[in-house]
Design a protein around this motif. Structure first.
Motif, PDB file in Angstrom:
ATOM      1  N   GLU A 203       0.902  -1.347  -0.036  1.00 12.97           N
ATOM      2  CA  GLU A 203      -0.007   0.039  -0.039  1.00 12.97           C
ATOM      3  C   GLU A 203       0.819   1.193   0.075  1.00 12.97           C
ATOM      4  O   GLU A 203       0.487   2.264  -0.239  1.00 12.97           O
ATOM      5  N   LEU A 204       2.254   1.037   0.300  1.00 11.01           N
ATOM      6  CA  LEU A 204       3.042   2.210   0.238  1.00 11.01           C
ATOM      7  C   LEU A 204       3.870   2.242  -0.913  1.00 11.01           C
ATOM      8  O   LEU A 204       4.717   3.217  -1.126  1.00 11.01           O
ATOM      9  N   ILE A 205       3.972   1.387  -2.043  1.00 10.17           N
ATOM     10  CA  ILE A 205       4.564   1.341  -3.153  1.00 10.17           C
ATOM     11  C   ILE A 205       3.617   1.957  -4.579  1.00 10.17           C
ATOM     12  O   ILE A 205       2.517   1.391  -4.458  1.00 10.17           O
ATOM     13  N   SER A 206       3.976   2.735  -4.976  1.00  4.76           N
ATOM     14  CA  SER A 206       3.261   3.281  -6.070  1.00  4.76           C
ATOM     15  C   SER A 206       3.561   2.580  -7.526  1.00  4.76           C
ATOM     16  O   SER A 206       2.989   2.453  -8.269  1.00  4.76           O
ATOM     17  N   SER A 207       4.872   2.274  -7.514  1.00  5.24           N
ATOM     18  CA  SER A 207       5.422   1.596  -8.646  1.00  5.24           C
ATOM     19  C   SER A 207       6.644   0.567  -8.264  1.00  5.24           C
ATOM     20  O   SER A 207       7.436   0.873  -7.479  1.00  5.24           O
TER      21      SER A 207
END
Length: 256
Positions: A203-207
């Motif tokens: 959930e803290l990773i955008s890519s």
């Protein structure tokens, strides 16, 4: 009074006093332990390699009066001042690694120690073939399970190694984040669970820009634990362990 008589009496009294002051002889103490005359051997064998088709072994020897001669499956070890090393064609599950030695102990006696260990295996992760890539699912617990490699139930010992490099962008847009994760542990079971909390929170990773790594497990046979009986025969003592590796699998991470 006769002086000679006094001297004579005094001398007799002195001898009697000296004798009477000497107590009875004490009991003889226990005999001390014998000196370190038995040859001692400590070493390991890697039956196969992750990089090429060879195996190798290193051995340390003490309580010898000269440099011993050592072979593994008729291939001689080379002496490197403090230890011995040999390389040999890799061994397959079910084959025996046989170490033989000619040595002279500290008493000057010739001894011929030897050890024989059967290679465990085959060994692989369930649901994966040698060329497979294994994926770690971020946000989930990941389980690795492998076969027992033919080891007795009371002698199960494995070494699990995992390495993973991650490059991702987080949701705060602070830029690229690089993270390295690794596990190197010994187990007496044929499974290990990687907790979701040990991996980055998806959930803290955008890519997830890239991920790469490896994972493998080794089965270990022979004398491996404190308290194990010596597996050296022939007027010598010591311990030799043998490991057999599974294939090394490529490892990546995936977002849910």
């Amino acid at each position: 009074m006769n002086i000679k008589y006094l001297v004579s009496v005094f001398g007799v009294l002195f001898i009697m006093v000296s004798i009477s002051c000497e107590g009875p002889a004490g009991s003889q103490g226990e005999q001390g332990p014998p000196g370190p005359s038995m040859v001692y051997i400590d070493g390991y064998i890697s039956a196969n390699s992750l990089d090429d088709s060879i195996g190798y072994s290193e051995i340390y020897v003490s309580n010898v009066s000269s440099v011993p001669y050592i072979e593994i499956n008729s291939i001689p070890y080379r002496y490197y001042w403090t230890y011995f090393r040999a390389e040999f064609p890799e061994l397959s599950p079910g084959e025996d690694a046989i170490i033989t030695m000619e040595a002279v102990n500290l008493n000057g006696d010739s001894v011929f120690p030897w050890a024989s260990i059967t290679v465990p295996g085959p060994l692989e992760f369930y649901g994966a073939s040698e060329n497979d890539t294994i994926s770690l699912q971020l946000g989930l617990d990941n389980n690795f399970v492998w076969n027992p490699a033919g080891l007795p139930l009371d002698k199960q010992k494995y070494r699990f190694k995992l390495y993973l490099f991650l490059n991702f962008s987080d949701t705060t847009e602070t830029g690229y984040i690089y993270q390295t994760l690794s596990i190197d542990t010994f187990l007496s079971d044929t499974t290990i669970s990687i907790s979701a909390d040990w991996l980055p929170d998806p959930e803290l990773i955008s890519s997830l820009n890239s991920s790469s790594g490896y994972v493998y497990v080794s089965a270990i046979a022979g004398a491996t634990e404190p308290g194990d009986a010596s597996n050296i025969h022939g007027n010598a003592n010591g311990f030799i362990a043998l490991s057999y590796h599974s294939p090394q699998y490529r490892l990546i991470a995936e977002l849910p």
